[in-house]
Design an enzyme around this catalytic site. Structure first.
Site, short mmCIF file in Angstrom:
data_model
loop_
_atom_site.label_atom_id
_atom_site.label_comp_id
_atom_site.label_asym_id
_atom_site.label_seq_id
_atom_site.Cartn_x
_atom_site.Cartn_y
_atom_site.Cartn_z
CG ASN A 11 -1.80 1.25 1.52
OD1 ASN A 11 -1.94 2.05 0.46
ND2 ASN A 11 -2.25 1.57 2.49
CE LYS A 13 0.47 3.82 4.83
NZ LYS A 13 -0.22 3.69 6.10
CG HIS A 97 -5.87 1.62 4.64
ND1 HIS A 97 -5.61 2.52 5.56
CD2 HIS A 97 -4.84 0.83 4.71
CE1 HIS A 97 -4.17 2.63 6.10
NE2 HIS A 97 -3.72 1.28 5.34
CD GLU A 99 -3.33 5.41 6.20
OE1 GLU A 99 -3.01 5.49 5.16
OE2 GLU A 99 -2.32 4.99 6.97
CD GLU A 169 -3.57 -2.84 7.05
OE1 GLU A 169 -2.82 -3.06 6.87
OE2 GLU A 169 -4.39 -1.73 6.85
N GLY A 175 1.59 2.26 10.63
CA GLY A 175 2.57 3.53 10.70
C GLY A 175 2.96 4.01 11.64
CB SER A 215 4.51 -1.46 12.10
OG SER A 215 3.99 -0.08 12.42
C1 PEP Z 1 -1.00 0.12 5.63
O1 PEP Z 1 -1.14 1.29 5.25
O2 PEP Z 1 -1.83 -0.72 5.09
C2 PEP Z 1 0.15 -0.39 6.94
C3 PEP Z 1 0.03 -1.59 7.15
O3 PEP Z 1 1.08 0.69 6.90
P1 PEP Z 1 2.38 0.48 7.71
O4 PEP Z 1 3.01 -0.96 7.10
O5 PEP Z 1 3.15 1.61 7.30
O6 PEP Z 1 2.02 0.18 9.19
#
Ligand code: PEP
Length: 258
Positions: A11, A13, A97, A99, A169, A175, A215
């Protein structure tokens, strides 16, 4: 131990221009040339999809989008339809997601419409669910996941569900640099399987890949991919750096190949 073919989805973003995206994908393809690999999905910004698709080497690498709108066309300024995505070579669509849920106020009802339109049009949703830090501390994780699954999947027939990918998630891990512990991931993936089994037949549920996201990086990827019930990763930050993303793919692949 994974038995389904694992998935590693990037992803990106709101990062990378179309040209940066093409360069990255070509470099990854060169590194992976002729090697057995997991299903690798790149989810760049809308503006990069067409360009990456046009320049994607014949590599088996898949393209995904980070969002979609549920109407087929019309006066919906700023939105993108499923057909537009299909014409750009998209096969996967990230839906829900955190976000999108938290910054853009997407809710279970609108996500449900998106899931319907994606599945009805032959694409594969990567449906993201997860609890916040406060939810987990209050002991509400299972309640939140149940609500996200039941409302998100409302009206989706069993014959479509085997084309679904779920991404667990935890919002507090996205993040932040702090991943969920393997034991937390194992327990939560088990809960997700049980919640899905309340909605669909067991044989169908067994076919649904459940990814972990939050992460993921080379340092924790081995411990997380070894977790029972983890069928791959959705990777944000670490998917933007060639070396990190390549290492994660290799770790997932080594676990799959034994
Ligand atoms: C994501 O944006 O789906 C995600 C898991 O981000 P990160 O790996 O940066 O935590």
């Amino acid at each position: 131990m994974i038995t389904k073919k694992p998935i590693v989805a990037a992803n990106w973003k709101m990062y990378k221009t179309p040209q940066e995206g093409v360069t990255f994908v070509i470099e990854i393809c060169n590194l992976l040339l002729d090697k057995e690999k997991p299903t690798i999905i790149f989810c760049p910004s809308f503006t990069s999809l067409f360009h990456i698709n046009e320049n994607l080497p014949d590599s088996g690498i898949e393209l995904g989008s980070q969002n979609v709108y549920f109407e087929s066309e019309g006066a919906f300024t700023g939105e993108t339809s499923v057909q537009m995505l299909k014409d750009c070579g998209v096969r996967y669509v990230i839906i829900g997601h955190s976000e999108r849920r938290h910054i853009f106020n997407e809710n279970n009802a609108s996500l449900n419409k998106k899931l319907h339109v994606v599945l009805d049009n032959g694409l594969v949703p990567i449906f993201c669910i997860g609890e916040t830090f406060d939810d987990r501390n209050a002991g509400y994780t299972q309640r939140i996941l149940k609500e996200q699954l039941a409302k998100g999947l409302d009206g989706i027939k069993g014959q479509l569900i085997d084309r679904m990918v779920i991404a667990y998630e935890p919002v507090w891990a996205i993040g932040t640099g702090v991943n969920a512990e393997p034991k937390q991931v194992e327990d939560t993936h088990l809960q997700i399987n049980e919640l899905l089994a309340e909605l669909y037949a067991n044989e169908l549920v067994k076919q649904i890949p459940i990814l972990y996201g939050g992460s993921v990086k080379p340092e924790n990827a081995k411990a997380l991919i070894e977790v029972e019930g983890v069928d791959g990763f959705l990777v944000g930050g670490a998917s933007l750096k060639l070396e990190l993303f390549f290492k994660i793919i290799k770790i997932v692949n080594n676990n799959y190949m034994g």
